[in-house]
Design an enzyme around this catalytic site. Sequence first.
Site, PDB file in Angstrom:
ATOM      1  N   CYS A 131      -9.099  18.292 -10.840  1.00  0.00           N
ATOM      2  CA  CYS A 131     -10.503  18.395 -11.273  1.00  0.00           C
ATOM      3  C   CYS A 131     -11.392  18.915 -10.156  1.00  0.00           C
ATOM      4  O   CYS A 131     -11.792  18.153  -9.261  1.00  0.00           O
ATOM      5  CB  CYS A 131     -11.001  17.043 -11.766  1.00  0.00           C
ATOM      6  SG  CYS A 131     -12.710  17.089 -12.332  1.00  0.00           S
ATOM      7  N   CYS A 134     -14.822  17.317  -9.911  1.00  0.00           N
ATOM      8  CA  CYS A 134     -14.827  15.973  -9.320  1.00  0.00           C
ATOM      9  C   CYS A 134     -14.646  16.029  -7.806  1.00  0.00           C
ATOM     10  O   CYS A 134     -15.307  15.298  -7.073  1.00  0.00           O
ATOM     11  CB  CYS A 134     -13.684  15.131  -9.874  1.00  0.00           C
ATOM     12  SG  CYS A 134     -13.387  15.295 -11.627  1.00  0.00           S
ATOM     13  N   ASP A 135     -13.740  16.855  -7.350  1.00  0.00           N
ATOM     14  CA  ASP A 135     -13.259  16.719  -5.975  1.00  0.00           C
ATOM     15  C   ASP A 135     -13.597  17.883  -5.038  1.00  0.00           C
ATOM     16  O   ASP A 135     -13.333  17.793  -3.832  1.00  0.00           O
ATOM     17  CB  ASP A 135     -11.725  16.518  -5.989  1.00  0.00           C
ATOM     18  CG  ASP A 135     -11.342  15.233  -6.729  1.00  0.00           C
ATOM     19  OD1 ASP A 135     -12.143  14.288  -6.697  1.00  0.00           O
ATOM     20  OD2 ASP A 135     -10.273  15.199  -7.339  1.00  0.00           O
TER      21      ASP A 135
END
Length: 307
Positions: A131, A134-135
């Site tokens: 992701c 997300c990261d």
Amino acid sequence: MRNVVVVGSGCAGNTAAIYAARANLTPLVISGNEPGGQLSLTTAVENFPGFPEGIQGPTLVENIKQQALNFGAEYLSGAVLEADLSKRPFRLNVEGEWIEAKALIIASGASARWLGLESEKKLIGHGVSSCATCDGFFYRGKKIMVVGGGDSAMEEANFLTHFGSEVAVVHRREQFRASHIMVERAKQNPKIKFLLNTVVEEVFDVEKGYVTGVRLRNVRTGEITNREVDGFFLAIGHIPNTAPYRGQIELDAEGYIVSKGGARTSVEGVFHAGDVQDRVYRQAITAAAAGCSAAIEAERYLQSVQA
Ligand code: NAP
């Protein structure tokens, strides 16, 4: 016989359980094959509202579960093997035990597709991610690699150039699956480099406990190279967890639930929440919101059939 059964214990399922429990429906949550869902595979989550310092993904999803438990939700570990949605009550086979439900919320998610390397698995959350949204933020000024040749890979590579010093896209073929416009946009980005006809054979360094690089093989020439990498992102597709419902509710060509408006599916009394239907946003916050919608709709549905 349960009022509401929620299938899946990720952000969507646990949030649906909070709402259903607070509506006095004593929901039963079936935890599924990946308890905690995608959040349980991440480390820090910095974009879920309400946590200015961020929160660990596994802690966040466990907290949501605890909140549901506090209001009377019940949890059953195991996965749905088979479902019969052809009559009321709905019936679910959970590891051999049949459970009946007046209303069903399917929040079983979509599992990221992984390469299947042992080293990749061991480094998930420690440099290996599925992701970018997300990261990506954790790789400011770092070397990033994205695997895949579809629209997700192009989109994520472009997005990751906001953070990384360079982004290498590794694709196993010469031709892209991604749309022309997405490929062109990536090609015009000076930070993106393409490594085509190339596969990843190993992710380093399991001993150190974080990603330091990869071993690559050119499938045309057979040439093996090592490359330094800090962040390793998979963008090779997702697999919606809808196998037990195939042929019973409407799914699209790739197996995602087709929404019939709001949280409704093609079967009255069966609702969807989260990534099992959403192939676009796939965020913890959108999954939580979908769980809320599904529980509210399930409650209204139960009121309407009981009236
Ligand atoms: P996808 O279109 O299925 O592409 C997956 C890519 O991963 C393919 O290039 C495939 O290679 C590669 N791949 C699959 N398994 C692999 C493996 N084991 N090892 C190495 N490579 C592997 O998936 P997606 O990119 O996630 O897109 C899913 C859907 O969402 C698509 O319909 C896409 O158009 C849509 N989407 C749209 C946008 C947008 O328009 N903004 C953004 C993201 C996604 P091969 O090509 O060789 O099969």
